[in-house]
Design a protein around this motif. Structure first.
Motif, PDB file in Angstrom:
ATOM      1  N   VAL A 316      28.151  13.374  -1.825  1.00  0.00           N
ATOM      2  CA  VAL A 316      26.950  12.565  -1.617  1.00  0.00           C
ATOM      3  C   VAL A 316      27.129  11.172  -2.226  1.00  0.00           C
ATOM      4  O   VAL A 316      27.559  11.028  -3.368  1.00  0.00           O
ATOM      5  N   VAL A 369      22.635  20.079   4.664  1.00  0.00           N
ATOM      6  CA  VAL A 369      24.043  20.281   5.032  1.00  0.00           C
ATOM      7  C   VAL A 369      24.192  21.523   5.899  1.00  0.00           C
ATOM      8  O   VAL A 369      24.878  21.511   6.926  1.00  0.00           O
ATOM      9  N   PHE A 410      32.708  16.667   6.994  1.00  0.00           N
ATOM     10  CA  PHE A 410      32.074  15.413   6.594  1.00  0.00           C
ATOM     11  C   PHE A 410      33.035  14.541   5.802  1.00  0.00           C
ATOM     12  O   PHE A 410      33.736  15.035   4.910  1.00  0.00           O
ATOM     13  N   HIS A 412      31.601  11.997   4.085  1.00  0.00           N
ATOM     14  CA  HIS A 412      30.659  12.040   2.975  1.00  0.00           C
ATOM     15  C   HIS A 412      29.253  12.081   3.548  1.00  0.00           C
ATOM     16  O   HIS A 412      29.058  12.064   4.769  1.00  0.00           O
ATOM     17  N   LEU A 413      28.263  12.159   2.680  1.00  0.00           N
ATOM     18  CA  LEU A 413      26.863  12.188   3.071  1.00  0.00           C
ATOM     19  C   LEU A 413      26.148  11.047   2.351  1.00  0.00           C
ATOM     20  O   LEU A 413      26.178  10.972   1.123  1.00  0.00           O
ATOM     21  N   VAL A 430      19.249  12.617   4.348  1.00  0.00           N
ATOM     22  CA  VAL A 430      20.664  13.002   4.270  1.00  0.00           C
ATOM     23  C   VAL A 430      21.337  12.597   5.575  1.00  0.00           C
ATOM     24  O   VAL A 430      21.137  13.218   6.620  1.00  0.00           O
ATOM     25  N   PRO A 432      24.733  12.167   7.630  1.00  0.00           N
ATOM     26  CA  PRO A 432      26.148  12.573   7.604  1.00  0.00           C
ATOM     27  C   PRO A 432      27.067  11.472   8.108  1.00  0.00           C
ATOM     28  O   PRO A 432      26.737  10.734   9.033  1.00  0.00           O
ATOM     29  N   TRP A 434      30.530  11.747   9.669  1.00  0.00           N
ATOM     30  CA  TRP A 434      31.394  12.815  10.159  1.00  0.00           C
ATOM     31  C   TRP A 434      32.867  12.415  10.098  1.00  0.00           C
ATOM     32  O   TRP A 434      33.219  11.261  10.278  1.00  0.00           O
TER      33      TRP A 434
END
Length: 446
Positions: A316, A369, A410, A412-413, A430, A432, A434
């Motif tokens: 995150v 998630v 992912f 990251h987020l 949130v 994503p 990808w």
């Protein structure tokens, strides 16, 4: 990296297979020549055995011997084999690699690969020696023999590397990695400004100053690490508790002792503080924080392996704005909270490292998630195998395995700042980012 190939009608009369390539290190030119060479050989091998490569999966400069090394290309290959279909290239009925050790060098990976490959009938495995039937006893035994050879080779190589580092340390020579903070590029001569910062930080810590205060002072001065990163509590702790600061040599988390004098061996580099000061500053920390008890190769006095406590730790990133209007982008740390039963822990942007303006409920992130990985309507951008979804949602999948699934999907987020006063969970916060954006784009077009 993974790349899909369009095959047109060439796959009509041939067995559609995936090509996998991996190297442990890239070339000095960083041109991925090794993996390109492997894919070229795989294409030739496929043609010679009435097969056609419809998708390629690549792990460039990825080690397959250590269990803490991620191989996203390999993970996506297994996911596609379980599904029996590459996102943009159609059905998969097998795999080609130049050798078994490109695919697996550990028993766990061998088991995972064979389970994925044989999850449907009529699959083939192909290498430079020809076709192999993965369903027969002889096919399994051949794979196990290759695995045993790869494991033995990896152990010998690891032992040689460990011995090489130990011998250098015994000679008092500095390590061969990035230069340590406080020293010049020769790793022997003190860096005037950095060495003074380290000396003052050690003296301040002995005097009762918190590491957080040291971090804030360094950050205000614009200090960065030898790789360009901003100061953090972990980095500062590791710098000031390293035995190098007083000239002592260490190897794999242990001080090296002179067998004749039974005293710590001293390196060839200039020391920043005295051994007494080093021992004093180390005494202000718990054992698990010390330089001597950290890292994947170092023993810990706590007798436990340090690692992430929360599922999304390391994934995150803060989507808040800095004072200059730019996006923060810093990793958000997990922290416990006693103010809410539904959110016993949160992910928080840490002041000093980031903007400090964004926080979000940990359970909210993890629910988001799960929804992204396994959407209720089954129409998400990424379609993971049904057995994986069932194991995840039934609680049969372990913490580390879940983190590997997240890492394979992912990049990251990004966490958007919340709306003040809003009580319900806002999953849209949130966002994503990808992996395999090219594959997802191709799938949405199709």
């Amino acid at each position: 990296m993974s790349q899909q190939l369009s095959t047109g009608n060439s796959a009509m009369n041939h067995i559609p297979i995936a090509s996998y390539a991996r190297t442990s290190q890239d070339t000095p030119q960083r041109d991925a020549r090794g993996v390109r060479h492997q894919h070229r050989i795989n294409e030739r091998t496929a043609r010679e055995h009435d097969c056609v490569v419809v998708a390629t999966y690549t792990d460039n400069a990825r080690n397959a011997t250590k269990d803490d090394r991620e191989r996203p290309g390999f993970d996506h290959l297994l996911a596609d084999l379980h599904r029996g279909h590459a996102f943009a290239s159609g059905p998969l009925r097998g795999v080609v690699a130049v050798a078994d050790d490109r695919l697996y060098r550990r028993p766990e990976d061998f088991i995972r690969f064979m389970a994925a490959l044989t999850s449907a009938p009529d699959r083939v495995y192909l290498d430079r020696d020809g076709l192999r039937d993965p369903y027969t006893k002889s096919g399994l035994l051949q794979g196990m023999e290759c695995l045993q050879g790869a494991v033995a080779e990896g152990e010998v190589r690891s032992r040689r590397v460990r011995d090489w580092y130990w011998s250098r340390a015994m000679d008092g020579l500095p390590h061969s990695g990035p230069r340590p903070f406080g020293w010049q590029e020769d790793r022997q001569t003190l860096h005037p400004e950095e060495a003074e910062l380290v000396r003052k930080a050690i003296e301040d810590r002995i005097g009762g100053t918190s590491v957080g205060q040291v971090v804030r002072e360094w950050d205000a001065l614009g200090v960065t690490g030898t790789r360009g990163g901003r100061p953090s509590t972990q980095a500062v702790t590791q710098i000031i508790t390293s035995p190098r600061v007083c000239g002592f040599r260490a190897n794999r988390g242990e001080l090296l002792i002179d067998p004749d004098t039974e005293s710590p061996l001293v390196g060839t580099w200039r020391a920043i503080v005295t051994p007494e000061q080093w021992r004093e500053v180390c005494a202000t920390f718990s054992a698990g924080s010390l330089y001597m008890h950290r890292g994947p190769l170092s023993p810990r006095l706590t007798e436990r392996k340090a690692g992430p406590k929360y599922l999304a730790s390391g994934f995150v990133r803060c989507g808040g704005q800095r004072a200059d209007g730019s996006e923060c982008g810093q990793l958000m740390g997990g922290t416990r909270s006693s103010r809410s039963r539904t959110s016993p822990y949160n992910y928080v942007c840490i002041v000093g490292r980031g903007c400090g303006r964004c926080a979000i409920s940990g359970p909210l992130v993890e629910a988001a998630v799960e929804g992204l990985l396994f959407p209720g309507d089954g129409q998400g951008l990424v379609r993971l195998p049904e057995p994986m979804r069932l194991r995840w949602q039934r609680g049969e999948m372990g913490f580390e395995e879940k983190r590997k699934v997240i890492a394979s999907v992912f990049a990251h987020l990004t966490i958007r700042p919340g709306t003040k006063g809003r009580q319900d969970w806002d999953y849209s916060r949130v966002v994503p980012v990808w992996k395999w954006a090219d594959r997802i784009k191709a799938e949405t077009v199709v």
